[in-house]
Motif scaffolding. Structure first.
Motif, PDB file in Angstrom:
ATOM      1  N   GLU A  56      -3.601  10.186   5.064  1.00  0.00           N
ATOM      2  CA  GLU A  56      -2.885  11.277   4.333  1.00  0.00           C
ATOM      3  C   GLU A  56      -3.222  12.660   4.430  1.00  0.00           C
ATOM      4  O   GLU A  56      -4.392  12.853   4.564  1.00  0.00           O
ATOM      5  N   VAL A  94       0.914  -1.290  -0.062  1.00  0.00           N
ATOM      6  CA  VAL A  94      -0.026  -0.016   0.027  1.00  0.00           C
ATOM      7  C   VAL A  94       0.772   1.141   0.161  1.00  0.00           C
ATOM      8  O   VAL A  94       0.522   2.224  -0.569  1.00  0.00           O
ATOM      9  N   MET A  95       1.931   1.162   0.737  1.00  0.00           N
ATOM     10  CA  MET A  95       2.951   2.250   0.605  1.00  0.00           C
ATOM     11  C   MET A  95       3.568   2.633  -0.699  1.00  0.00           C
ATOM     12  O   MET A  95       4.077   3.792  -0.829  1.00  0.00           O
ATOM     13  N   GLU A 139      -8.004   3.271   4.211  1.00  0.00           N
ATOM     14  CA  GLU A 139      -7.647   3.945   5.443  1.00  0.00           C
ATOM     15  C   GLU A 139      -6.184   4.609   5.349  1.00  0.00           C
ATOM     16  O   GLU A 139      -6.276   5.703   5.991  1.00  0.00           O
ATOM     17  N   TRP A 140      -5.312   4.088   4.894  1.00  0.00           N
ATOM     18  CA  TRP A 140      -4.102   4.892   4.411  1.00  0.00           C
ATOM     19  C   TRP A 140      -4.396   6.129   3.791  1.00  0.00           C
ATOM     20  O   TRP A 140      -3.926   7.168   4.116  1.00  0.00           O
ATOM     21  N   HIS A 158      -6.218  -5.752   0.225  1.00  0.00           N
ATOM     22  CA  HIS A 158      -5.306  -4.677   0.693  1.00  0.00           C
ATOM     23  C   HIS A 158      -6.428  -3.392   0.547  1.00  0.00           C
ATOM     24  O   HIS A 158      -6.198  -2.345   0.839  1.00  0.00           O
ATOM     25  N   GLU A 199      -7.046  -1.501   3.831  1.00  0.00           N
ATOM     26  CA  GLU A 199      -5.578  -0.639   4.229  1.00  0.00           C
ATOM     27  C   GLU A 199      -5.688   0.366   3.401  1.00  0.00           C
ATOM     28  O   GLU A 199      -5.213   1.312   3.817  1.00  0.00           O
ATOM     29  N   LEU A 200      -5.724   0.352   2.077  1.00  0.00           N
ATOM     30  CA  LEU A 200      -5.708   1.588   1.110  1.00  0.00           C
ATOM     31  C   LEU A 200      -6.713   2.436   1.495  1.00  0.00           C
ATOM     32  O   LEU A 200      -6.083   3.757   1.617  1.00  0.00           O
TER      33      LEU A 200
END
Length: 156
Positions: free
Chosen positions: A156, A104-105, A151-152, A145, A148-149
């Motif tokens: 941001e 995801v990063m 949420e990430w 993912h 997770e994406l």
């Protein structure tokens, strides 16, 4: 613009691969046609994942230059021009070692790469790239993912 008409923004050619979201009717003899742009971007993400694995097997770095040399080989393209344009549009360094697509990063860097490749492949302007379809394509490519994406991206 052919890639946009085909919902295949990176102009993935027909192969033995059985893509998710492929259009029932395939009228383009060279390039895959997808049901939606998100499925076309899903195929792009999965192709980048395959490139990552192959480059690692060969002990090579996962860089824009190595990706584009495989994607747009010199016998078919002006590869150096393609690389220069993608580097300029994406803001990624040519020798920057990128994280794997399913991480995801890596999303921001690789979504910029995909957007820049869309511009080159279709002869459009950067603001015409469907960023939401790139996002949805990632979530289709890596459903494990997706949350997770989301949420990430919210963080941001």
């Amino acid at each position: 613009m052919r890639g946009l008409r085909n919902n295949n923004p990176l102009n993935i050619r027909h192969s033995k691969d059985r893509w998710q979201g492929i259009a029932t009717t395939q009228t383009d003899k060279e390039f895959v046609q997808f049901q939606t742009m998100a499925y076309g971007y899903r195929a792009a993400w999965k192709t980048l994942q395959t490139y990552y694995k192959r480059l690692r097997e060969r002990k090579k770095h996962y860089t824009v230059e190595n990706i584009i040399r495989r994607w747009a080989p010199p016998q078919e393209n002006d590869t150096n021009s393609y690389i220069r344009t993608v580097l300029a549009l994406s803001g990624i360094g040519g020798q920057e070692n990128l994280l794997p697509p399913e991480n995801v990063m890596s999303y921001n860097r690789l979504s910029s790469l995909i957007a820049a490749m869309t511009v080159v492949e279709n002869g459009i302007r950067p603001h015409q790239v469907d960023q939401e379809a790139i996002y949805q394509g990632y979530k289709r490519a890596f459903p494990q993912h997706a949350q997770e994406l989301d949420e990430w991206m919210l963080g941001e």
